[in-house]
Design a protein around this motif. Structure first.
Motif, PDB file in Angstrom:
ATOM      1  N   ILE A  80       0.831  -1.209   0.000  1.00  0.00           N
ATOM      2  CA  ILE A  80       0.000   0.000   0.000  1.00  0.00           C
ATOM      3  C   ILE A  80       0.865   1.258   0.000  1.00  0.00           C
ATOM      4  CG2 ILE A  80      -1.629   1.338   1.405  1.00  0.00           C
ATOM      5  CD1 ILE A  80      -2.769  -1.396   2.326  1.00  0.00           C
ATOM      6  N   LEU A  81       1.945   1.224   0.783  1.00  0.00           N
ATOM      7  CA  LEU A  81       2.817   2.390   0.897  1.00  0.00           C
ATOM      8  C   LEU A  81       3.699   2.581  -0.334  1.00  0.00           C
ATOM      9  CD1 LEU A  81       3.855   1.841   4.610  1.00  0.00           C
ATOM     10  CD2 LEU A  81       2.571   3.818   3.760  1.00  0.00           C
ATOM     11  N   GLY A  82       3.804   1.522  -1.158  1.00  0.00           N
ATOM     12  CA  GLY A  82       4.636   1.630  -2.359  1.00  0.00           C
ATOM     13  C   GLY A  82       6.117   1.539  -2.067  1.00  0.00           C
ATOM     14  N   ILE A  83       6.481   0.823  -0.984  1.00  0.00           N
ATOM     15  CA  ILE A  83       7.888   0.648  -0.639  1.00  0.00           C
ATOM     16  C   ILE A  83       8.174  -0.842  -0.516  1.00  0.00           C
ATOM     17  CG2 ILE A  83       8.057   2.879   0.544  1.00  0.00           C
ATOM     18  CD1 ILE A  83       7.722   1.457   3.199  1.00  0.00           C
ATOM     19  N   SER A  84       9.455  -1.203  -0.492  1.00  0.00           N
ATOM     20  CA  SER A  84       9.819  -2.616  -0.365  1.00  0.00           C
ATOM     21  C   SER A  84       9.629  -3.071   1.077  1.00  0.00           C
ATOM     22  CB  SER A  84      11.268  -2.833  -0.794  1.00  0.00           C
ATOM     23  OG  SER A  84      12.155  -2.232   0.149  1.00  0.00           O
ATOM     24  N   ILE A  85       9.480  -4.376   1.240  1.00  0.00           N
ATOM     25  CA  ILE A  85       9.339  -4.922   2.586  1.00  0.00           C
ATOM     26  C   ILE A  85      10.610  -4.671   3.403  1.00  0.00           C
ATOM     27  CG2 ILE A  85      10.141  -7.234   1.942  1.00  0.00           C
ATOM     28  CD1 ILE A  85       7.335  -6.376   4.446  1.00  0.00           C
ATOM     29  N   ARG A 115      10.739  -2.780   6.917  1.00  0.00           N
ATOM     30  CA  ARG A 115      11.330  -3.429   8.089  1.00  0.00           C
ATOM     31  C   ARG A 115      12.388  -2.535   8.733  1.00  0.00           C
ATOM     32  NH1 ARG A 115      11.961  -8.303   6.108  1.00  0.00           N
ATOM     33  NH2 ARG A 115      13.978  -7.883   5.159  1.00  0.00           N
ATOM     34  N   ASN A 116      13.192  -1.868   7.897  1.00  0.00           N
ATOM     35  CA  ASN A 116      14.223  -0.974   8.442  1.00  0.00           C
ATOM     36  C   ASN A 116      13.597   0.196   9.189  1.00  0.00           C
ATOM     37  OD1 ASN A 116      16.235  -2.577   7.378  1.00  0.00           O
ATOM     38  ND2 ASN A 116      16.500  -1.332   5.512  1.00  0.00           N
ATOM     39  N   LYS A 117      12.519   0.759   8.625  1.00  0.00           N
ATOM     40  CA  LYS A 117      11.828   1.864   9.288  1.00  0.00           C
ATOM     41  C   LYS A 117      11.263   1.416  10.635  1.00  0.00           C
ATOM     42  CE  LYS A 117      12.114   5.307   6.289  1.00  0.00           C
ATOM     43  NZ  LYS A 117      12.728   6.622   6.646  1.00  0.00           N
ATOM     44  N   LEU A 118      10.634   0.246  10.662  1.00  0.00           N
ATOM     45  CA  LEU A 118      10.034  -0.244  11.907  1.00  0.00           C
ATOM     46  C   LEU A 118      11.097  -0.531  12.958  1.00  0.00           C
ATOM     47  CD1 LEU A 118       7.248  -2.627  10.499  1.00  0.00           C
ATOM     48  CD2 LEU A 118       7.025  -0.269  11.308  1.00  0.00           C
ATOM     49  N   ASN A 119      12.233  -1.080  12.515  1.00  0.00           N
ATOM     50  CA  ASN A 119      13.328  -1.322  13.461  1.00  0.00           C
ATOM     51  C   ASN A 119      13.838   0.000  14.044  1.00  0.00           C
ATOM     52  OD1 ASN A 119      13.223  -4.079  13.069  1.00  0.00           O
ATOM     53  ND2 ASN A 119      14.833  -4.098  11.490  1.00  0.00           N
TER      54      ASN A 119
END
Length: 455
Positions: A422-427, A431-435
């Motif tokens: 939905i965000l148009g970014i890679s998983i 994952r890096n953002k969430l970390n």
């Protein structure tokens, strides 16, 4: 709005067809009853049949019913007496239109059947927030569940999403799961093969195949029978359907949007709705606020409907008086936008003078509308709405990005794969953002039961 006209296309019937087309209807035509059933069988769908009163309306409806085809019929005719019109209604027609036709009557009948020409009119921050999320997810392939009270505009939102999607030039097909009898809904959705049941004299294409390449709206999905829920789940998972009586699956390429005015999580707890189907449908949830929760929309919607129905009824446009505007703002609108629209339609017809006054704003039974919110409550609601907008002011881009990512993840029940799409970014980026957020002590939505994750 798809209209199938049945009868000889000459004289006053041709005039009626031109009027319908001027209202935005997409018109197909056949001359005989059996041709109408055949067209519907082949998947040349229609939202309404306009049938010459001189034809065998009862036979046409019976033939459609025998093949589990559910399309409402409106009869029409020239110099038709009361007895003949009543006979058409007894035969199963929903309405009778005398010919020569009146433009207002044609418009009213079409409006009663379809909502496909209703624009998205909003000014309130609460609703604009939902629109931003709708814009964000529209071009994805994610299934969307639109929830909210009756009358808030769930189908209007579904059509808005379709129009913004990559499938906008393909069909938008709507099925009201609550309006179609349970024994007809399976054929309506999936179609059937010749001989599948008594009356199935030929193959019938269902709504899934009609919508191929486009969007299928399952309106009031909560009313679907448990057995059909299982068949729908397979269609969503495998992208194939099984016609009733079919020997092999049929591939379909559709995007599914569903609506419900019920709490489906509660329906799952009650055992009347499948949890796995809910997760399939609810990749993204668009909850439409009630009109009580979006007070700034009342005025703009009222003005829109006043202009619409003044034009439709050939009466002059009138502004609302200050008293009428205050009354509209302080009424609770339990029927939401649908109730407001009907009230404004009546007010346009009843207004007498240069303005629409409070005396023209009436209930369906003729009683004048009474305020159901005190002025203080209305003011607090407006202040709360304004606060939503002010909350964005002063935030950095990084803060806005974090809020957007976490909000999207929450809407996806913690499903990282869906959120990334939905965000148009890679998983990996997600994952890096969430970390990064977790290292800052920010709470990250965890995947809920049934929601897969690739993180």
């Amino acid at each position: 709005m798809r209209l199938l006209v049945v009868g000889r296309l000459s004289g006053q019937l041709a005039v009626a067809v031109k009027m319908a087309m001027s209202q935005g209807a997409k018109v197909q035509h056949v001359e005989r009853e059996e041709q109408a059933t055949e067209a519907l069988r082949r998947g040349q769908g229609a939202d309404l049949l306009l049938v010459d009163c001189g034809l065998d309306i009862a036979g046409l409806i019976a033939a459609n019913k025998a093949e589990r085809i559910h399309v409402p019929v409106v009869a029409c005719g020239v110099d038709v007496g009361p007895d003949e019109a009543a006979a058409a209604i007894r035969a199963g027609a929903k309405e009778f239109i005398p010919l020569p036709p009146e433009a207002d009557l044609i418009a009213a009948v079409l409006a009663a059947v379809a909502d496909d020409e209703r624009p998205m009119v909003t000014k309130d921050p609460a609703m604009q927030g939902v629109l931003r999320l709708a814009d964000q997810v529209a071009r994805s392939e994610a299934s969307i569940l639109i929830t909210g009270e009756s009358g808030v505009g769930k189908e209007v939102m579904a059509r808005y999403v379709h129009a913004k999607s990559r499938r906008a030039d393909r069909p938008f097909i709507s099925v009201n799961c609550a309006a179609i009898p349970e024994n007809l809904l399976e054929s309506e959705l999936f179609g059937h093969e010749k001989g599948a049941f008594t009356g199935a004299v030929a193959r019938r294409i269902g709504k899934f195949e009609e919508a191929d390449g486009g969007t299928l709206l399952l309106d009031e999905i909560s009313e679907m029978d448990a057995r059909l829920q299982a068949k729908l789940l397979r269609a969503l998972q495998e992208r194939v359907i099984d016609r009733v009586g079919g020997a092999k699956p049929v591939k379909v390429d559709i995007r599914v949007i569903a609506t419900s005015n019920r709490d489906l999580a509660q329906a799952v707890r009650e055992g009347v709705f499948r949890e796995d189907l809910l997760y399939r449908l609810n990749v993204v949830n668009l909850r439409l606020p009630s009109l009580r929760e979006r007070p700034a929309d009342v005025a703009v919607l009222a003005e829109h409907f006043a202009k619409k129905y003044a034009a439709a009824n050939g009466v002059p446009e009138r502004p609302f008086s200050a008293e009428a505007s205050a009354l509209l703002r302080t009424y609770a609108w339990p029927g939401n936008v649908r109730e407001l629209e009907n009230a404004i339609h009546r007010a346009v017809l009843l207004a007498d003078g240069p303005e629409i006054g409070v005396e023209a704003v009436r209930m369906p039974d003729g009683r004048t509308l009474s305020p159901s919110l005190d002025q203080g409550a209305a003011a607090r609601a407006v202040q709360a709405a304004d606060a939503v907008t002010r909350n964005f002011v002063g935030q950095t881009v990084a803060q806005m990005e974090q809020a957007l990512i976490l909000d999207t993840l929450g809407h996806c029940f913690g499903n990282r794969t869906h959120a990334a799409n939905i965000l148009g970014i890679s998983i990996r980026t997600l994952r890096n953002k969430l970390n990064e957020y977790a290292a800052q002590g920010v709470a990250i939505p965890a995947p809920q039961s049934g929601a897969a994750t690739a993180a």
